[in-house]
Design an enzyme around this catalytic site. Structure first.
Site, mmCIF file in Angstrom:
data_model
loop_
_atom_site.group_PDB
_atom_site.id
_atom_site.type_symbol
_atom_site.label_atom_id
_atom_site.label_comp_id
_atom_site.label_asym_id
_atom_site.label_seq_id
_atom_site.Cartn_x
_atom_site.Cartn_y
_atom_site.Cartn_z
ATOM 1 N N LYS A 1 42.262 31.811 31.273
ATOM 2 C CA LYS A 1 42.597 31.043 32.478
ATOM 3 C C LYS A 1 41.973 31.663 33.738
ATOM 4 O O LYS A 1 41.376 30.959 34.555
ATOM 5 C CB LYS A 1 44.121 30.957 32.659
ATOM 6 C CG LYS A 1 44.837 30.254 31.519
ATOM 7 C CD LYS A 1 46.335 30.216 31.721
ATOM 8 C CE LYS A 1 47.005 31.581 31.682
ATOM 9 N NZ LYS A 1 46.888 32.260 30.364
ATOM 10 N N THR A 2 42.132 32.960 33.884
ATOM 11 C CA THR A 2 41.640 33.607 35.105
ATOM 12 C C THR A 2 40.121 33.659 35.126
ATOM 13 O O THR A 2 39.488 33.401 36.150
ATOM 14 C CB THR A 2 42.247 35.023 35.223
ATOM 15 O OG1 THR A 2 43.670 34.899 35.203
ATOM 16 C CG2 THR A 2 41.832 35.708 36.513
ATOM 17 N N HIS B 1 53.183 34.609 31.829
ATOM 18 C CA HIS B 1 53.977 33.475 31.391
ATOM 19 C C HIS B 1 55.212 33.255 32.278
ATOM 20 O O HIS B 1 55.519 32.121 32.656
ATOM 21 C CB HIS B 1 54.402 33.719 29.940
ATOM 22 C CG HIS B 1 55.147 32.582 29.342
ATOM 23 N ND1 HIS B 1 54.619 31.314 29.239
ATOM 24 C CD2 HIS B 1 56.390 32.507 28.827
ATOM 25 C CE1 HIS B 1 55.503 30.519 28.677
ATOM 26 N NE2 HIS B 1 56.587 31.218 28.416
ATOM 27 N N ASP C 1 45.604 35.296 27.708
ATOM 28 C CA ASP C 1 44.312 35.746 27.170
ATOM 29 C C ASP C 1 43.392 34.633 26.671
ATOM 30 O O ASP C 1 42.341 34.916 26.097
ATOM 31 C CB ASP C 1 44.489 36.780 26.046
ATOM 32 C CG ASP C 1 44.757 38.176 26.604
ATOM 33 O OD1 ASP C 1 44.561 38.368 27.813
ATOM 34 O OD2 ASP C 1 45.160 39.060 25.818
HETATM 35 P P1 GDP Z 1 44.165 34.684 30.839
HETATM 36 O O1 GDP Z 1 45.234 35.635 30.400
HETATM 37 O O2 GDP Z 1 44.340 33.344 30.200
HETATM 38 O O3 GDP Z 1 44.000 34.605 32.319
HETATM 39 O O4 GDP Z 1 42.769 35.234 30.218
HETATM 40 P P2 GDP Z 1 41.612 36.072 30.919
HETATM 41 O O5 GDP Z 1 40.800 35.229 31.805
HETATM 42 O O6 GDP Z 1 42.194 37.306 31.503
HETATM 43 O O7 GDP Z 1 40.700 36.411 29.661
HETATM 44 C C1 GDP Z 1 41.196 37.136 28.553
HETATM 45 C C2 GDP Z 1 40.065 37.752 27.776
HETATM 46 O O8 GDP Z 1 39.250 36.743 27.205
HETATM 47 C C3 GDP Z 1 39.145 38.621 28.629
HETATM 48 O O9 GDP Z 1 38.758 39.740 27.881
HETATM 49 C C4 GDP Z 1 37.966 37.702 28.884
HETATM 50 O O10 GDP Z 1 36.762 38.388 29.121
HETATM 51 C C5 GDP Z 1 37.904 36.903 27.593
HETATM 52 N N1 GDP Z 1 37.303 35.582 27.817
HETATM 53 C C6 GDP Z 1 37.636 34.711 28.794
HETATM 54 N N2 GDP Z 1 36.884 33.609 28.720
HETATM 55 C C7 GDP Z 1 36.038 33.784 27.693
HETATM 56 C C8 GDP Z 1 34.981 32.980 27.111
HETATM 57 O O11 GDP Z 1 34.688 31.866 27.571
HETATM 58 N N3 GDP Z 1 34.351 33.498 26.038
HETATM 59 C C9 GDP Z 1 34.651 34.707 25.518
HETATM 60 N N4 GDP Z 1 33.970 35.100 24.460
HETATM 61 N N5 GDP Z 1 35.629 35.477 26.028
HETATM 62 C C10 GDP Z 1 36.306 35.037 27.107
HETATM 63 MG MG MG Z 2 45.122 35.504 33.822
#
Ligand code: GDP
Ligand code: MG
Length: 391
Positions: free
Chosen positions: A24-25, A87, A21
């Site tokens: 990354k994606t 993970h 979260d």
């Molecule tokens: P991952 O699990 O690392 O791949 O994370 P995701 O890309 O799925 O993002 C997780 C959450 O964080 C989602 O609700 C995104 O919309 C939010 N998010 C991702 N990048 C940003 C950002 O740059 N700013 C904000 N405010 N939220 C973000």
């Molecule tokens: Mg992801």
């Protein structure tokens, strides 16, 4: 006819790592969007978030895909970028060295700071020889400077503690989400991140002259065409018509097609992410964890000594000691094999210790000194090590 892959720029494998979260994606999607709109960067295609995070759908269709590869180009390089849904997938693909990362983008949310998976990914990336890390301090749109400064300091310390020279590592404040929405300020932040990757992660030395070897990451059977194996070429070169051995399936065959990201190529070399079409391999005989290699170039072995770091409980490792006779899972390249551990005279080892052990694997694999691996037990990583000697 499909357009052939033209090798006009150095190719590098990179990937996002970091706590769930932290974005990354979203950042992966934003990178492809920014580059697809750059115009000068070459033929990058925008890959939206839900095409990257598509694991559930693929799983329903019975195809095991636990890593999404996207392709993009900057002015100077061609990148294959891997993003993991979870993970455990990270452990399987990156930590075992299967993804063969030349560099990694460590994504840390400026709102949350370092979290357990942040630390574990840094530790294990170091262990398997990912030498260059660039930090994306993400969600900077929601964090004030004071908070971002604090998290940046914390990340640099973490990197330094794991031998990455945290003071020199580029830390770029980005917002994947805002860049995806087209906000110019944050689009520029993703550009800055890409510049940092272009300049900070060097083009690695490729062992293109060595005998060909590729760990099998996934297998597809295409009716009427045969068996396709995908993976990252670890060393050497392979071309259409080459004879190869499939270690694990104990068979030899001929490569009848080579592709990268759907584009045919004459020959693939160390560092390339490819799909190889294999002639006449019966369905079900080749699996993830097998290795495709030049015939007679490697002899699979099952016994080796290793230096191993056992993660402390705080790092997500065990809370109790292990003793000779311990039988966890060993993740080597793309393989996942049970192994018997002998701790020698010491007989026991505690979480947090770095120890020498002798391992007997349940199945022979191509092994060599320097090969990195992860040790897993009950769905979590409890250790990371490097082969020191093959016995
Ligand atoms: P991952 O699990 O690392 O791949 O994370 P995701 O890309 O799925 O993002 C997780 C959450 O964080 C989602 O609700 C995104 O919309 C939010 N998010 C991702 N990048 C940003 C950002 O740059 N700013 C904000 N405010 N939220 C973000
Ligand atoms: Mg992801």
């Amino acid at each position: 006819p499909k357009q052939a892959y033209a090798r006009t720029k150095p190719h590098l494998n990179i990937g996002t790592m970091g706590h769930v979260d932290h974005g990354k994606t979203t950042l992966t999607a934003a990178i492809t969007k920014v580059l697809s709109e750059r115009g000068t960067g070459g033929p990058t295609t925008y890959v939206p978030f839900d095409r990257i995070d598509r694991a559930p759908e693929e799983a329903r269709r019975g195809i095991t895909i636990n890593a999404a590869h996207v392709e993009y180009e900057t002015d100077t390089r061609h990148y294959a970028h891997v993003d993991m849904p979870g993970h455990a997938d990270y452990i399987k693909n990156m930590v075992t060295g299967a993804a063969q990362l030349d560099g990694a983008i460590l994504v840390v949310s400026a709102l949350d700071g370092i979290m357990p998976q942040t630390a574990e990914h840094v530790l294990l990336a170091r262990q398997v020889g990912v030498d260059h890390v660039v930090v994306a301090l993400n969600k900077a749109d929601g964090a004030d400077d004071e908070l971002s400064d604090l998290v940046e300091l914390e990340v640099r310390e973490l990197l330094t503690a794991h031998g990455y020279g945290g003071d020199a590592v580029p830390v770029v404040r980005v917002s994947g989400l805002r860049a995806l929405e087209g906000d110019p300020r944050w689009t520029a932040s993703v550009e800055a991140l890409l510049d940092a990757v272009d300049t900070y992660v060097p083009v690695p030395v490729r062992y293109v002259e060595a005998p060909f070897l590729m760990p099998v990451e996934s297998v597809l059977t295409i009716t009427g065409r045969g068996t396709v194996v995908t993976g990252a070429v670890e060393r050497g070169t392979v071309r259409v018509g080459d004879r190869v051995a499939v270690l694990g399936a104990e068979t030899e065959t001929v490569v009848t097609g080579v592709e990268t990201f759907g584009k045919p190529m004459e020959s693939a070399q160390a560092g390339d992410n490819v799909a190889l079409l294999l002639r006449g391999v019966p369905r079900g005989t080749v699996r993830r964890g097998h290795v495709v290699a030049a015939p007679d170039s490697v002899a699979p072995r099952s016994r080796f000594t290793a230096r191993v770091y056992l993660l402390s409980a705080r790092e997500g490792g065990r809370s109790t000691a292990v003793a000779t006779g311990y039988r966890p899972q060993f993740y080597l390249r793309t393989a996942d094999v049970v192994g018997h551990v002998d701790l020698g005279d010491a007989g026991v080892a505690r979480p947090g210790d770095t120890v020498t052990m002798t391992v007997d694997l349940g199945r022979a694999l191509p092994l060599e000194p320097g090969l990195g691996f992860a040790i897993r037990e009950g769905g979590r990583t409890v250790g990371a090590g490097t082969v020191t000697e093959v016995l």
